[in-house]
Design a protein around this motif. Structure first.
Motif, PDB file in Angstrom:
ATOM      1  N   THR A 330     -29.670 -31.848  49.246  1.00 54.40           N
ATOM      2  CA  THR A 330     -28.316 -32.328  48.996  1.00 54.40           C
ATOM      3  C   THR A 330     -27.471 -31.199  48.429  1.00 54.40           C
ATOM      4  O   THR A 330     -27.902 -30.047  48.377  1.00 54.40           O
ATOM      5  CB  THR A 330     -28.347 -33.561  48.059  1.00 54.40           C
ATOM      6  OG1 THR A 330     -27.069 -34.191  48.083  1.00 54.40           O
ATOM      7  CG2 THR A 330     -28.706 -33.178  46.640  1.00 54.40           C
ATOM      8  N   SER A 331     -26.264 -31.538  47.963  1.00 53.87           N
ATOM      9  CA  SER A 331     -25.234 -30.533  47.677  1.00 53.87           C
ATOM     10  C   SER A 331     -25.435 -29.834  46.340  1.00 53.87           C
ATOM     11  O   SER A 331     -24.590 -29.905  45.439  1.00 53.87           O
ATOM     12  CB  SER A 331     -23.857 -31.191  47.724  1.00 53.87           C
ATOM     13  OG  SER A 331     -23.826 -32.353  46.914  1.00 53.87           O
ATOM     14  N   VAL A 332     -26.556 -29.152  46.213  1.00 55.00           N
ATOM     15  CA  VAL A 332     -26.897 -28.343  45.041  1.00 55.00           C
ATOM     16  C   VAL A 332     -27.365 -26.973  45.528  1.00 55.00           C
ATOM     17  O   VAL A 332     -28.213 -26.904  46.427  1.00 55.00           O
ATOM     18  CB  VAL A 332     -28.013 -29.002  44.207  1.00 55.00           C
ATOM     19  CG1 VAL A 332     -28.506 -28.054  43.112  1.00 55.00           C
ATOM     20  CG2 VAL A 332     -27.526 -30.315  43.593  1.00 55.00           C
ATOM     21  N   ILE A 333     -26.813 -25.914  44.965  1.00 54.75           N
ATOM     22  CA  ILE A 333     -27.262 -24.560  45.308  1.00 54.75           C
ATOM     23  C   ILE A 333     -27.595 -23.820  44.022  1.00 54.75           C
ATOM     24  O   ILE A 333     -26.739 -23.642  43.154  1.00 54.75           O
ATOM     25  CB  ILE A 333     -26.195 -23.769  46.087  1.00 54.75           C
ATOM     26  CG1 ILE A 333     -25.725 -24.546  47.322  1.00 54.75           C
ATOM     27  CG2 ILE A 333     -26.754 -22.408  46.511  1.00 54.75           C
ATOM     28  CD1 ILE A 333     -24.626 -23.851  48.100  1.00 54.75           C
ATOM     29  N   SER A 334     -28.853 -23.385  43.898  1.00 58.10           N
ATOM     30  CA  SER A 334     -29.300 -22.557  42.784  1.00 58.10           C
ATOM     31  C   SER A 334     -29.521 -21.146  43.294  1.00 58.10           C
ATOM     32  O   SER A 334     -30.198 -20.954  44.317  1.00 58.10           O
ATOM     33  CB  SER A 334     -30.610 -23.101  42.199  1.00 58.10           C
ATOM     34  OG  SER A 334     -30.364 -24.120  41.258  1.00 58.10           O
ATOM     35  N   PHE A 335     -28.994 -20.154  42.578  1.00 57.00           N
ATOM     36  CA  PHE A 335     -29.098 -18.788  43.082  1.00 57.00           C
ATOM     37  C   PHE A 335     -29.053 -17.789  41.937  1.00 57.00           C
ATOM     38  O   PHE A 335     -28.655 -18.104  40.817  1.00 57.00           O
ATOM     39  CB  PHE A 335     -27.969 -18.491  44.071  1.00 57.00           C
ATOM     40  CG  PHE A 335     -26.592 -18.498  43.475  1.00 57.00           C
ATOM     41  CD1 PHE A 335     -26.002 -17.327  43.017  1.00 57.00           C
ATOM     42  CD2 PHE A 335     -25.870 -19.679  43.366  1.00 57.00           C
ATOM     43  CE1 PHE A 335     -24.737 -17.323  42.454  1.00 57.00           C
ATOM     44  CE2 PHE A 335     -24.591 -19.693  42.813  1.00 57.00           C
ATOM     45  CZ  PHE A 335     -24.023 -18.511  42.351  1.00 57.00           C
TER      46      PHE A 335
END
Length: 404
Positions: A330-335
């Motif tokens: 889903t609409s989660v981005i970890s970077f």
């Protein structure tokens, strides 16, 4: 198609500035923002019928009780629970999980096994560790792979007749991975293990059907789905809720009290000791109405557009690595970016009006798996826009240049 600009007008906070810049709020996985329609319900309660609920004979108490219980029915219908009394009001997801963990203290024994996934929030790890300390049960962990997905073959190997409980989040708060809970529930039931699903991150994006899932317990918080803080729910199958002892003692959860013996109230009041967050419960129902008026299919489709757009833009930045590349997310981005500490980038982004989360996101075992101190997490809701993502990308590039 969503009219996002029209929806944004429902959220007063989106008009404010931070450090002289327009607010870009990308910390929705921590808490979503609250629309005026929900805020107005809270104001209406305190302005017009603020009173304690249940057993009151006066008009205000009756009105408050009716509104509170009607909200419970809204929650029941939203999650498709069989009975309204299978919906227990709690202070949130963490409270819900602790309620179940406490109840199983009297049902587990040494030699029993319980299972948790490597993708869990601390709230779905620590209560079970405490339960094992109290009962002598053993905690097993379903491992994850480099993509941030659970290794189901290992789950199959760990599952056995000693397994009594399995706990897994529907969606990872740190990586956005959508877990295959249907498979986990079905296989767990083959060995008569109960399953609790942490829906804190899924409920803003998905409309779970607890009967279709055949899940034993499902928990969530209102504040992640456009509702107020300090209120959430525990869904439990009737047969399980009847087996569990009360979590707290006090008013409301009793049938009869004497100094010799106390008997407990029927569901749901057995688990709802004391004066609850009345305004919060009523507003939880209003938040569910609001999100259903938009439509969860519309929400999911639009947020997936945001996810794909932001992912494409981020991957064009040299040295940037995304953690959590599951096929189903889903609409989660970890970077992270190179060796720059996530906190440093997050601090500079804040100066530019961009709100992101940095750190281990209460999911330290995930960070330990990747051997990193934490990540920068951008998480989107239906009121975010591609223009905000463009501003975020431009601000991120400036922050990187400042820190190189």
């Amino acid at each position: 198609m969503l009219d996002v600009q029209k929806l944004r007008k429902d959220f007063p906070i989106l008009n404010r500035e931070v450090n002289g810049k327009p607010l870009v709020y990308f910390d929705n996985a921590a808490t979503s923002q609250t629309p005026k329609q929900v805020i107005d319900v809270i104001i209406d309660y305190y302005s017009n019928y603020n009173a304690n609920i249940h057993r009151g004979v006066h008009r205000l108490s009756q009105e408050a009780t009716d509104a509170y219980e009607q909200a419970r029915i809204k929650i029941q219908h939203h999650f498709n629970a069989k009975h309204a009394y299978e919906i227990i009001y709690t202070a949130g997801t963490t409270h819900s999980i602790n309620l179940v963990a406490n109840g199983f203290s009297s049902l587990l024994k040494k030699g029993d096994e319980i299972m948790v996934s490597a993708l869990e929030h601390h709230s779905n790890i620590v209560p079970w560790q405490m339960l094992c300390e109290r009962t002598g049960a053993t905690l097993k962990v379903i491992p994850m792979n480099e993509n941030g997905e659970l290794v189901l073959s290992e789950f199959d190997s760990l599952l056995n007749e000693k397994t009594k409980l399995v706990f897994v989040n529907h969606i990872s708060n740190a990586l956005g991975t959508i877990n295959p809970i249907e498979y986990i529930i079905e296989e767990s039931h083959r060995v008569n293990a109960a399953v609790l699903v942490d829906g804190a991150q899924s409920c803003p994006h998905i409309k779970p059907d607890v009967q279709a899932l055949d899940v034993d317990f499902y928990v969530c918080s209102a504040h992640k789905m456009c509702g107020p803080t300090g209120v959430g729910m525990l869904y439990g199958k009737e047969e399980w809720l009847k087996k569990l002892p009360p979590y707290q003692g006090g008013g409301e959860m009793i049938a009869e009290v004497s100094f010799e013996k106390t008997t407990y109230a029927d569901l749901p009041h057995k688990f709802e000791a004391g004066t609850p967050n009345i305004a919060g419960g009523i507003a939880f129902g209003a938040a569910i109405d609001y999100m259903n008026s938009i439509g969860f299919e519309n929400i999911a489709n639009y947020e997936n557009e945001l996810l794909e757009y932001a992912t494409e833009q981020l991957l064009q930045i040299d040295g940037l690595k995304i953690y959590g590349t599951a096929k189903n997310k889903t609409s989660v981005i970890s970077f992270n970016v190179g060796n720059i500490h996530p906190y440093d980038i997050g601090t500079i982004l804040d100066k530019m009006g961009i709100a992101v989360r940095t750190g281990h996101h209460c999911a330290q075992p995930i960070m330990d798996y990747y051997k990193i101190p934490g990540t920068i997490r951008a998480s989107f809701m239906f009121y975010n826009t591609k223009e905000e993502i463009d501003l975020f990308i431009a601000s991120l590039k400036k922050a990187i240049l400042m820190l190189l």
